[in-house]
Design an enzyme around this catalytic site. Sequence first.
Site, PDB file in Angstrom:
ATOM      1  N   ARG A  55       1.258 -11.445   1.733  1.00 57.48           N
ATOM      2  CA  ARG A  55       0.151 -11.291   2.673  1.00 57.48           C
ATOM      3  C   ARG A  55      -1.052 -10.765   1.909  1.00 57.48           C
ATOM      4  NH1 ARG A  55       1.161  -6.944   6.411  1.00 57.48           N
ATOM      5  NH2 ARG A  55      -0.413  -5.839   5.242  1.00 57.48           N
ATOM      6  N   GLU A  78      -6.135  -6.009  -0.784  1.00 57.86           N
ATOM      7  CA  GLU A  78      -4.972  -6.024  -1.684  1.00 57.86           C
ATOM      8  C   GLU A  78      -4.142  -7.257  -1.389  1.00 57.86           C
ATOM      9  OE1 GLU A  78      -1.728  -3.363  -1.093  1.00 57.86           O
ATOM     10  OE2 GLU A  78      -1.913  -3.392   1.077  1.00 57.86           O
ATOM     11  N   ASN A  92      -0.180  -8.229  -0.965  1.00 61.63           N
ATOM     12  CA  ASN A  92       1.169  -7.674  -0.825  1.00 61.63           C
ATOM     13  C   ASN A  92       2.211  -8.712  -1.212  1.00 61.63           C
ATOM     14  OD1 ASN A  92       0.555  -5.046   0.764  1.00 61.63           O
ATOM     15  ND2 ASN A  92      -0.579  -6.636   1.853  1.00 61.63           N
ATOM     16  N   SER A 125       4.689  -6.864   6.257  1.00 56.55           N
ATOM     17  CA  SER A 125       5.277  -6.704   7.593  1.00 56.55           C
ATOM     18  C   SER A 125       4.360  -7.239   8.688  1.00 56.55           C
ATOM     19  CB  SER A 125       5.599  -5.234   7.835  1.00 56.55           C
ATOM     20  OG  SER A 125       4.415  -4.487   7.788  1.00 56.55           O
ATOM     21  N   LYS A 178      -1.745  -2.807  -7.595  1.00 52.47           N
ATOM     22  CA  LYS A 178      -3.210  -2.672  -7.568  1.00 52.47           C
ATOM     23  C   LYS A 178      -3.793  -2.771  -8.968  1.00 52.47           C
ATOM     24  CE  LYS A 178      -2.980  -0.760  -3.112  1.00 52.47           C
ATOM     25  NZ  LYS A 178      -1.589  -0.758  -2.717  1.00 52.47           N
ATOM     26  N   LYS A 213      -7.670   4.259  -5.831  1.00 52.07           N
ATOM     27  CA  LYS A 213      -6.323   3.855  -5.394  1.00 52.07           C
ATOM     28  C   LYS A 213      -5.270   4.105  -6.460  1.00 52.07           C
ATOM     29  CE  LYS A 213      -7.733   0.073  -2.425  1.00 52.07           C
ATOM     30  NZ  LYS A 213      -7.319  -1.250  -1.957  1.00 52.07           N
ATOM     31  N   GLU A 230       2.159   1.687  -2.365  1.00 53.01           N
ATOM     32  CA  GLU A 230       2.097   0.786  -1.216  1.00 53.01           C
ATOM     33  C   GLU A 230       2.460   1.570   0.033  1.00 53.01           C
ATOM     34  OE1 GLU A 230       1.256  -2.417  -1.456  1.00 53.01           O
ATOM     35  OE2 GLU A 230       1.116  -2.258  -3.621  1.00 53.01           O
ATOM     36  N   GLY A 231       2.028   1.077   1.185  1.00 50.48           N
ATOM     37  CA  GLY A 231       2.535   1.639   2.434  1.00 50.48           C
ATOM     38  C   GLY A 231       1.546   2.493   3.196  1.00 50.48           C
ATOM     39  N   ARG A 278      -5.389  -6.167  11.982  1.00 51.05           N
ATOM     40  CA  ARG A 278      -5.152  -4.775  12.362  1.00 51.05           C
ATOM     41  C   ARG A 278      -6.505  -4.122  12.621  1.00 51.05           C
ATOM     42  NH1 ARG A 278      -1.870  -3.100   7.204  1.00 51.05           N
ATOM     43  NH2 ARG A 278      -3.344  -4.611   6.389  1.00 51.05           N
TER      44      ARG A 278
HETATM   45  P1  ADP Z   1      -1.650   0.091   0.885  1.00 49.40           P
HETATM   46  O1  ADP Z   1      -0.806  -0.524  -0.155  1.00 49.40           O
HETATM   47  O2  ADP Z   1      -1.389   1.547   1.064  1.00 49.40           O
HETATM   48  O3  ADP Z   1      -1.638  -0.688   2.165  1.00 49.40           O
HETATM   49  P2  ADP Z   1      -4.447  -0.691   0.693  1.00 49.40           P
HETATM   50  O4  ADP Z   1      -5.120  -1.128  -0.532  1.00 49.40           O
HETATM   51  O5  ADP Z   1      -4.167  -1.748   1.694  1.00 49.40           O
HETATM   52  O6  ADP Z   1      -3.108   0.058   0.264  1.00 49.40           O
HETATM   53  O7  ADP Z   1      -5.293   0.464   1.360  1.00 49.40           O
HETATM   54  C1  ADP Z   1      -4.923   1.067   2.585  1.00 49.40           C
HETATM   55  C2  ADP Z   1      -6.072   0.986   3.578  1.00 49.40           C
HETATM   56  O8  ADP Z   1      -7.247   1.607   3.036  1.00 49.40           O
HETATM   57  C3  ADP Z   1      -6.514  -0.427   3.922  1.00 49.40           C
HETATM   58  O9  ADP Z   1      -5.722  -0.950   4.966  1.00 49.40           O
HETATM   59  C4  ADP Z   1      -7.969  -0.237   4.319  1.00 49.40           C
HETATM   60  O10 ADP Z   1      -8.060   0.226   5.666  1.00 49.40           O
HETATM   61  C5  ADP Z   1      -8.419   0.900   3.407  1.00 49.40           C
HETATM   62  N1  ADP Z   1      -9.048   0.331   2.195  1.00 49.40           N
HETATM   63  C6  ADP Z   1      -8.419  -0.011   1.057  1.00 49.40           C
HETATM   64  N2  ADP Z   1      -9.280  -0.512   0.162  1.00 49.40           N
HETATM   65  C7  ADP Z   1     -10.482  -0.494   0.738  1.00 49.40           C
HETATM   66  C8  ADP Z   1     -11.802  -0.879   0.315  1.00 49.40           C
HETATM   67  N3  ADP Z   1     -12.034  -1.371  -0.904  1.00 49.40           N
HETATM   68  N4  ADP Z   1     -12.830  -0.709   1.183  1.00 49.40           N
HETATM   69  C9  ADP Z   1     -12.624  -0.200   2.420  1.00 49.40           C
HETATM   70  N5  ADP Z   1     -11.410   0.187   2.866  1.00 49.40           N
HETATM   71  C10 ADP Z   1     -10.350   0.056   2.048  1.00 49.40           C
HETATM   72 MG    MG Z   2      -2.522  -2.426   2.662  1.00 52.40          MG
END
Ligand code: ADP
Ligand code: MG
Length: 526
Positions: A172, A188, A190, A195, A355, A418, A422-423, A501
């Site tokens: 995803r 990102e 996945n 899920s 990442k 970051k 994950e999660g 979401r």
């Molecule tokens: P995870 O693996 O924990 O899901 P993500 O990279 O998806 O990591 O980051 C978690 C959440 O943080 C995302 O669902 C989003 O809401 C927010 N986020 C992550 N990266 C960005 C970004 N570059 N700009 C704005 N919000 C972000």
């Molecule tokens: Mg995410």
Amino acid sequence: MQRHVVVGRTAQLRTEKIPKFSTGLLGQGLITYRNKRYLLWQQAAHRMEIDGKSAGSLVEDAVVWANQHGLVVALKDPKFVNPDFAVIHAPLSLMPVPYPRGRFELAQQVMPLLNRLVDAVADDEGYLESTLGPAALYDTFTGRLLKTLQTTRSARSALRAAGKEVVLGIHRSDYMLDEPSGKFLQVELNTIASSFGCLSALMTQLHLYMASRLPALEPSRLPANPTLEHIPDAIAAAANSVGYREEGGVVVMVVQPGERNAYDQQWIQLGLWERHRLRTVRMTLGDIAATATLDKAQGGTVTLKTGEPVCVFYFRAGYTPADYPSEAEWAARELIEQSNAAKCPTVAYQLAGTKKIQQDLARPGILERFISDGRDAGLLREFFAGLWSLDPKDVATDPGVAAAVVDAIARPEAYVLKPQREGGGNNLYGEELREMLKVGGEQLSAYILMQRILPPANRSVLVRNGQWSESETLNELGIYGTFVRHGKNVLLNEQSGHLVRTKTSSSNEGGVAAGFAVLDSPYLVD
Ligand code: ADP
Ligand code: MG
């Protein structure tokens, strides 16, 4: 102009002034309000507020529909004899989210390219090792995955040489619409335990039901969402390639103990049974360590205690260090990795979705090593946000990286920091980000710096635990991709549906399971 606003669940009415809407774009289904474009149904939502009774009853109907159709999560209330069987509707948004059709369809189109990219990156283990090596020094989880890649290498090579390598990807790719550029930028990618695919298909159906109730919503603007078919079909295609169907072969879904989102997963199990007569066994890594056996002499067949051979290991766990509380869980991961079953994902696929790899692929020329067609690579790069390595060597040698770090210390609100996790709930923002960058040091090798994507704000009616509230919201789009390869033959490579979401604007993170967000769906506007 006066309107009545329903406040909270108690449905008390209060009256407040609302400005007049400009209706210049009414013909296109859009209205303009304070220089922002709103879709008509948002006006419908405002109308609902005027009549508190119908807002409440629409929410009630949505909740009942969700319960009737399995759009549910486990309640986990200990007062029930078996808390897993007590369910409640999934957190949801009453109305879909407007997205530009062209951009949405482009995100769908690139999904097969992203599937190919993951496959190509995972295949280059030297690249994975050299890129993730510095991060692994400070991130023991990444380090352990890399070690598993090495310890299982000879078994995997033997399987490949024997023509028994079956690869299954269920991915995803997550995006946010970036208001300044008008583009979907990738948050990102996945590659493990992606899920909510199945609940999201039901969410589309719920919004279709809403469209049948509200004339302002056009059903044709809700794109098809085939996850309920595509995900089981991909798992079954991999299982059929591995074999063992005659011998009663099963799919093992690797799960976390006490999973609250089990119903999303069980939709896949039901699909595997109803569409393919394939049985699924739910096991934790601990269960696998305790009861499964690997027969190396038989070419890596894993057999369960019941005597059934395993065709596919499908992970909905294993992405966080908490899933490996002891050496037993790592032993299970190693056993799976050496087996001839298809794994979704392999360790290499999991590492390709980190990442750090996402950031490295964005460097000039790196993506192009894996996607040789210039047009395809260019298309993918349209979705890349600004990404920077924080390895002190890169900060010292790359002026672009050094400038980004200086800017992030000056304007932390424009960036996200970051770690290799994950999660949800792991990223750093604002002051915390600034402090980490100011301290600097080698440990930052395990982090990446990312441009903050700035999505447009919306207004949504959010429904959780049967209660609704209206909030200013942001949303994140996920596109699913499925991929199956047997040896050199790619059997399947598709875009397989989507997820939206929605979270309140004040929240930084976006996980539904983590309690930050609700399920939603896209409404395409031209
Ligand atoms: P995870 O693996 O924990 O899901 P993500 O990279 O998806 O990591 O980051 C978690 C959440 O943080 C995302 O669902 C989003 O809401 C927010 N986020 C992550 N990266 C960005 C970004 N570059 N700009 C704005 N919000 C972000
Ligand atoms: Mg995410």
